[in-house]
Design an enzyme around this catalytic site. Sequence first.
Site, PDB file in Angstrom:
ATOM      1  N   CYS A   1       0.821  -1.217   0.000  1.00  0.00           N
ATOM      2  CA  CYS A   1       0.000   0.000   0.000  1.00  0.00           C
ATOM      3  C   CYS A   1       0.858   1.270   0.000  1.00  0.00           C
ATOM      4  O   CYS A   1       0.325   2.364  -0.160  1.00  0.00           O
ATOM      5  CB  CYS A   1      -0.913   0.011   1.221  1.00  0.00           C
ATOM      6  SG  CYS A   1      -1.985  -1.414   1.265  1.00  0.00           S
ATOM      7  N   HIS A   5      -3.266   6.612   3.533  1.00  0.00           N
ATOM      8  CA  HIS A   5      -3.722   5.390   2.867  1.00  0.00           C
ATOM      9  C   HIS A   5      -5.040   4.960   3.514  1.00  0.00           C
ATOM     10  O   HIS A   5      -5.242   5.128   4.709  1.00  0.00           O
ATOM     11  CB  HIS A   5      -2.673   4.286   3.018  1.00  0.00           C
ATOM     12  CG  HIS A   5      -3.193   2.964   2.601  1.00  0.00           C
ATOM     13  ND1 HIS A   5      -3.780   2.772   1.367  1.00  0.00           N
ATOM     14  CD2 HIS A   5      -3.269   1.759   3.240  1.00  0.00           C
ATOM     15  CE1 HIS A   5      -4.173   1.521   1.268  1.00  0.00           C
ATOM     16  NE2 HIS A   5      -3.891   0.896   2.388  1.00  0.00           N
ATOM     17  N   ASN A  51     -10.290  -0.570   0.530  1.00  0.00           N
ATOM     18  CA  ASN A  51      -8.829  -0.446   0.479  1.00  0.00           C
ATOM     19  C   ASN A  51      -8.359  -0.787  -0.935  1.00  0.00           C
ATOM     20  O   ASN A  51      -8.437  -1.924  -1.367  1.00  0.00           O
ATOM     21  CB  ASN A  51      -8.215  -1.411   1.509  1.00  0.00           C
ATOM     22  CG  ASN A  51      -6.693  -1.371   1.529  1.00  0.00           C
ATOM     23  OD1 ASN A  51      -6.061  -0.769   0.663  1.00  0.00           O
ATOM     24  ND2 ASN A  51      -6.098  -2.029   2.517  1.00  0.00           N
TER      25      ASN A  51
HETATM   26  N1  ACO Z   1     -18.010  -9.790   9.396  1.00  0.00           N
HETATM   27  C1  ACO Z   1     -18.325 -10.194  10.650  1.00  0.00           C
HETATM   28  N2  ACO Z   1     -17.411 -10.589  11.557  1.00  0.00           N
HETATM   29  C2  ACO Z   1     -16.128 -10.555  11.181  1.00  0.00           C
HETATM   30  C3  ACO Z   1     -15.725 -10.147   9.886  1.00  0.00           C
HETATM   31  C4  ACO Z   1     -16.727  -9.759   8.988  1.00  0.00           C
HETATM   32  N3  ACO Z   1     -16.457  -9.348   7.736  1.00  0.00           N
HETATM   33  N4  ACO Z   1     -14.379 -10.208   9.814  1.00  0.00           N
HETATM   34  C5  ACO Z   1     -13.944 -10.642  10.997  1.00  0.00           C
HETATM   35  N5  ACO Z   1     -14.989 -10.873  11.826  1.00  0.00           N
HETATM   36  C6  ACO Z   1     -14.976 -11.350  13.188  1.00  0.00           C
HETATM   37  C7  ACO Z   1     -13.747 -12.165  13.492  1.00  0.00           C
HETATM   38  O1  ACO Z   1     -13.922 -13.503  13.077  1.00  0.00           O
HETATM   39  C8  ACO Z   1     -13.645 -12.052  14.991  1.00  0.00           C
HETATM   40  O2  ACO Z   1     -14.536 -12.946  15.578  1.00  0.00           O
HETATM   41  P1  ACO Z   1     -14.080 -13.814  16.849  1.00  0.00           P
HETATM   42  O3  ACO Z   1     -13.768 -12.788  17.906  1.00  0.00           O
HETATM   43  O4  ACO Z   1     -15.270 -14.642  17.119  1.00  0.00           O
HETATM   44  O5  ACO Z   1     -12.860 -14.565  16.400  1.00  0.00           O
HETATM   45  C9  ACO Z   1     -14.178 -10.632  15.256  1.00  0.00           C
HETATM   46  O6  ACO Z   1     -14.910 -10.248  14.082  1.00  0.00           O
HETATM   47  C10 ACO Z   1     -13.089  -9.602  15.524  1.00  0.00           C
HETATM   48  O7  ACO Z   1     -12.048  -9.802  14.573  1.00  0.00           O
HETATM   49  P2  ACO Z   1     -10.788  -8.871  14.574  1.00  0.00           P
HETATM   50  O8  ACO Z   1      -9.842  -9.375  13.541  1.00  0.00           O
HETATM   51  O9  ACO Z   1     -10.288  -8.678  15.968  1.00  0.00           O
HETATM   52  O10 ACO Z   1     -11.451  -7.508  14.099  1.00  0.00           O
HETATM   53  P3  ACO Z   1     -10.776  -6.111  14.062  1.00  0.00           P
HETATM   54  O11 ACO Z   1     -11.550  -5.184  14.852  1.00  0.00           O
HETATM   55  O12 ACO Z   1      -9.284  -6.171  14.282  1.00  0.00           O
HETATM   56  O13 ACO Z   1     -10.981  -5.713  12.532  1.00  0.00           O
HETATM   57  C11 ACO Z   1      -9.773  -5.637  10.469  1.00  0.00           C
HETATM   58  C12 ACO Z   1     -10.421  -6.517  11.516  1.00  0.00           C
HETATM   59  C13 ACO Z   1     -10.856  -4.778   9.850  1.00  0.00           C
HETATM   60  C14 ACO Z   1      -9.141  -6.527   9.413  1.00  0.00           C
HETATM   61  C15 ACO Z   1      -8.692  -4.729  11.112  1.00  0.00           C
HETATM   62  O14 ACO Z   1      -7.872  -5.499  11.936  1.00  0.00           O
HETATM   63  C16 ACO Z   1      -7.848  -3.987  10.122  1.00  0.00           C
HETATM   64  O15 ACO Z   1      -8.313  -3.115   9.425  1.00  0.00           O
HETATM   65  N6  ACO Z   1      -6.549  -4.286  10.064  1.00  0.00           N
HETATM   66  C17 ACO Z   1      -5.627  -3.581   9.179  1.00  0.00           C
HETATM   67  C18 ACO Z   1      -5.718  -3.980   7.754  1.00  0.00           C
HETATM   68  C19 ACO Z   1      -4.709  -3.186   6.951  1.00  0.00           C
HETATM   69  O16 ACO Z   1      -4.310  -2.094   7.304  1.00  0.00           O
HETATM   70  N7  ACO Z   1      -4.216  -3.722   5.873  1.00  0.00           N
HETATM   71  C20 ACO Z   1      -3.139  -2.939   5.264  1.00  0.00           C
HETATM   72  C21 ACO Z   1      -2.791  -2.942   4.048  1.00  0.00           C
HETATM   73  S1  ACO Z   1      -3.299  -4.059   2.817  1.00  0.00           S
HETATM   74  C22 ACO Z   1      -1.958  -4.219   1.731  1.00  0.00           C
HETATM   75  O17 ACO Z   1      -0.890  -3.731   1.934  1.00  0.00           O
HETATM   76  C23 ACO Z   1      -2.138  -5.054   0.515  1.00  0.00           C
END
Ligand code: ACO
Length: 337
Positions: free
Chosen positions: A113, A253, A283
């Site tokens: 990214c 980003h 994203n």
């Molecule tokens: N719908 C419903 N529930 C979901 C979903 C969904 N789409 N996705 C995950 N959950 C659930 C999980 O299974 C988990 O359930 P559990 O507690 O029973 O295991 C719960 O929601 C919480 O999951 P987390 O992973 O802790 O959720 P979080 O609040 O961290 O959000 C997210 C996840 C959105 C992916 C976040 O961590 C994030 O944005 N991370 C950064 C991503 C990023 O910056 N990527 C960068 C660049 S990409 C690149 O370079 C190509």
Amino acid sequence: MGAAGIIGTGSYLPEEVVTNEDLTQIVDTSDAWIRERTGIRERRRASALQATSDLCLEAARQALDDAGVRAAELDLIIVATVTPDMAFPATGCLVQDRLGARKAWAFDLEAGCSGFLYGLVLGGQLIGGGFARYVLLIGAETFSRIVNWSDRNTCVLFGDGAGAVVLGPVPEGYGILAAKMAADGSGGKWLFQPAGGSRLPASEATVQQRLHTIHMQGREVFRFAVRYMEEVSLASLQQCGLAPADIDLFVPHQANLRIIDAARRRLGLPEEKVAINLDRYGNMSSASIPVALDEASRTGQLKAGDRVLLAAFGAGFTWGAAVVRWSKDAGRTGARL
Ligand code: ACO
């Protein structure tokens, strides 16, 4: 070194809109979860006939038109992407051919990214050093092709799109004022596409195990993204003797609204100074920042002389920030190359 900056912008978003509601039909998720946890409402998906270079071409033509630069005048084309048309030749070369930019050398830049910011620094330095006059820098992705559509943890996050800028010589005091780039390969394990390269070439087994799709530990990425985007933003501001309060627009980003909000709060910036397109496009990795710049420029949110802070974090890990003084419509300086 002469000053170099952005003199034209363009963007292209595929027509098909995929809403959160649409995704509830294919994975166990909800509109409320996606909006609350990420800030995303919808994203775009390229048609079956569109590859990354097709998206690039649309954005590039707009940017050239906006800059008043002909393809034949380009010295270099950089395409920042993690979803090229194919492993080789470079998508940059495909774009060079289709634009008819005969004079330009061309290559792809893979820095997750942060690809657009890495390219901005490279292109700016080549212009400043007299090796190029006009550089076309494109950030483009077709994430829909490498997303695991049965993994709710990742498939709701990404979108397809392209943003392009033309870089050129600008008056002293405008353009790229400072930049700080970084990488930490030990973070590679948190965000990667395991198969399809020399480590795990494509086989029946890799396809069955969906190893050609994005694998991400979201929580780890989140933690590092917030910390490093703030650090690197402050470092680049310090480099050019500015403070967050001097910034007219923050263009981060667009991975997660909570990451953006945390970085914004740590920098002490008000909400109205932050460009957001993640709600509409998800994203788009290296395309997120140039698409946001194009929208801000076309709507008049960005004016010549504005100070803009750009910051990114992504796969690698890679991250970086740049401070630019908006140079579109600020005039050009003498010929180089
Ligand atoms: N719908 C419903 N529930 C979901 C979903 C969904 N789409 N996705 C995950 N959950 C659930 C999980 O299974 C988990 O359930 P559990 O507690 O029973 O295991 C719960 O929601 C919480 O999951 P987390 O992973 O802790 O959720 P979080 O609040 O961290 O959000 C997210 C996840 C959105 C992916 C976040 O961590 C994030 O944005 N991370 C950064 C991503 C990023 O910056 N990527 C960068 C660049 S990409 C690149 O370079 C190509």
